[in-house]
Design an enzyme around this catalytic site. Structure first.
Site, PDB file in Angstrom:
ATOM      1  N   SER A 128       0.444  -1.593   1.823  1.00  0.00           N
ATOM      2  CA  SER A 128      -0.276  -0.975   0.705  1.00  0.00           C
ATOM      3  C   SER A 128       0.662  -0.488  -0.384  1.00  0.00           C
ATOM      4  CB  SER A 128      -1.098   0.201   1.228  1.00  0.00           C
ATOM      5  OG  SER A 128      -1.606   0.994   0.171  1.00  0.00           O
ATOM      6  N   GLU A 130       0.285   2.167  -1.773  1.00  0.00           N
ATOM      7  CA  GLU A 130       0.439   3.605  -1.561  1.00  0.00           C
ATOM      8  C   GLU A 130       1.772   3.937  -0.887  1.00  0.00           C
ATOM      9  OE1 GLU A 130      -1.349   6.324  -2.344  1.00  0.00           O
ATOM     10  OE2 GLU A 130      -2.865   5.196  -3.458  1.00  0.00           O
ATOM     11  N   TYR A 152      -1.720   8.550   4.925  1.00  0.00           N
ATOM     12  CA  TYR A 152      -2.026   7.123   4.881  1.00  0.00           C
ATOM     13  C   TYR A 152      -0.800   6.328   4.450  1.00  0.00           C
ATOM     14  CZ  TYR A 152      -3.930   2.711   3.101  1.00  0.00           C
ATOM     15  OH  TYR A 152      -4.160   1.377   2.846  1.00  0.00           O
TER      16      TYR A 152
END
Length: 333
Positions: A128, A130, A152
């Site tokens: 990801s 992120e 996450y």
């Protein structure tokens, strides 16, 4: 006939990937978590279009190594796509332990199952953007250092590195797809883009009055999920496994997405939008912008759908969904 396993089969990406693989003649095996309520709406239609013997679902869980191992041992898949996760960044602050067990250790369980029971299997890990978090350079590419800003993001960093480790330690054909934000009408309703398009449809038809949002200034690189799953498949067709950023190379704020959706829907959002502190993260990620030039050069992937086209696709779908909801309530069209 090639066989593939998909975790997260009931999610946005899992459902699009299942369709893609079935169209290519694969035998697709999905892994479902057992729960008290069914959440298969994104894949229910598949049974109507494809031979059910080619599309089989199994109960399993990324928190349960024995179930993953059993499925891999029995199926001996050619490809394994790990798309399952607790995928909501804001919620990861509320359930950090669960997020890490699923999104980090879950990856290890999949890789161990492959190493032990089916070493020929090619593995895709859903990494990801992120992971970049508090970005150290813009745009972000495969060599950009990670600086995650959420449980996450931290869990995804572990998943990325353990995938790379199995590739180097055991020769596993294992690739990381570092996907930037990708949306569609199948996006979960608690993600900001889908929340916007669905709420606008409900506001237009008088079913909702307020749209509560968090940080309108956050900038994201938004693409179309249906195209992004093609990149996943393309990675596993390469002779050598590798890691790739998948992105559009454009960034837009949440406010831009809201304004474009409202304009296309013909809605004046003044008086309808409220900023709610509950939707802010303890640590914000202000800007994500990906450089997918490596994917373009090595696997031939490029995005096709523009930002405005993506917004229109999502608004149109949610307008139809709400219309159907209204007609269902009224019993007429």
């Amino acid at each position: 006939m090639k066989k593939a396993i998909i975790t997260g089969i009931t999610g946005q990406d899992g459902s699009y990937l299942a369709e893609l693989l079935l169209e290519k003649g694969y035998e697709v095996h999905g892994i479902l978590r057992r729960s008290s309520s069914f959440n298969t709406s994104r894949i229910d239609h598949i049974h109507n279009y494809f031979n059910e013997t080619n599309f089989v679902n199994h109960y399993g869980d990324l928190e349960d190594a024995s179930s993953i191992g059993k499925i891999v041992r029995e199926i001996q898949p050619d490809e394994f796509y790990n798309l399952g996760a607790q995928s909501h960044v804001r919620i990861s602050f509320d359930v950090p332990e669960y997020t890490v067990d699923t999104d980090a250790v879950g990856v290890l369980r999949c890789l161990e199952a492959i190493r032990t029971h089916s070493p020929h299997t090619r593995f895709y890990q859903a990494s990801s953007s992120e992971m970049f978090g508090k970005v150290t350079e813009t745009p972000q590419k495969e060599t950009t250092p990670f600086y995650p800003r959420s449980p996450y993001g931290c869990a995804k960093v572990f998943g990325y590195w353990i995938t790379k480790n199995y590739r180097e330690a055991y020769g596993t054909h294992a690739s990381n797809g570092i996907l930037f934000n990708h949306e569609s009408p199948r996006r979960g309703e608690n993600f900001v883009t889908r929340k916007i398009t669905l709420s606008l449809a409900r506001i237009k038809y008088g079913l909702q009055d307020k749209l509560r949002l968090g940080n309108l200034d956050a900038k994201r690189d938004w693409g179309y999920a249906k195209e992004y799953v093609e990149a996943m498949w393309m990675m596993l067709q390469q002779k050598e496994s590798d890691d790739y950023v998948i992105a559009t190379g454009e960034t837009h704020t949440v406010k831009e997405f809201l304004d474009e959706a409202a304009k296309y829907a013909g809605i004046d959002v003044a008086g309808h939008v409220e900023i709610d502190p509950v939707h802010f993260r303890p640590t914000e990620v202000d800007l994500l912008l990906g450089d997918a030039s490596k994917a373009k050069k090595k696997i031939g992937w490029t995005p096709k759908t523009t930002f405005k086209e993506l917004v229109k696709i999502m608004v149109d779908a949610d307008m139809k969904l709400v219309e159907k909801e209204i007609y269902g309530l009224n019993g007429k069209k």
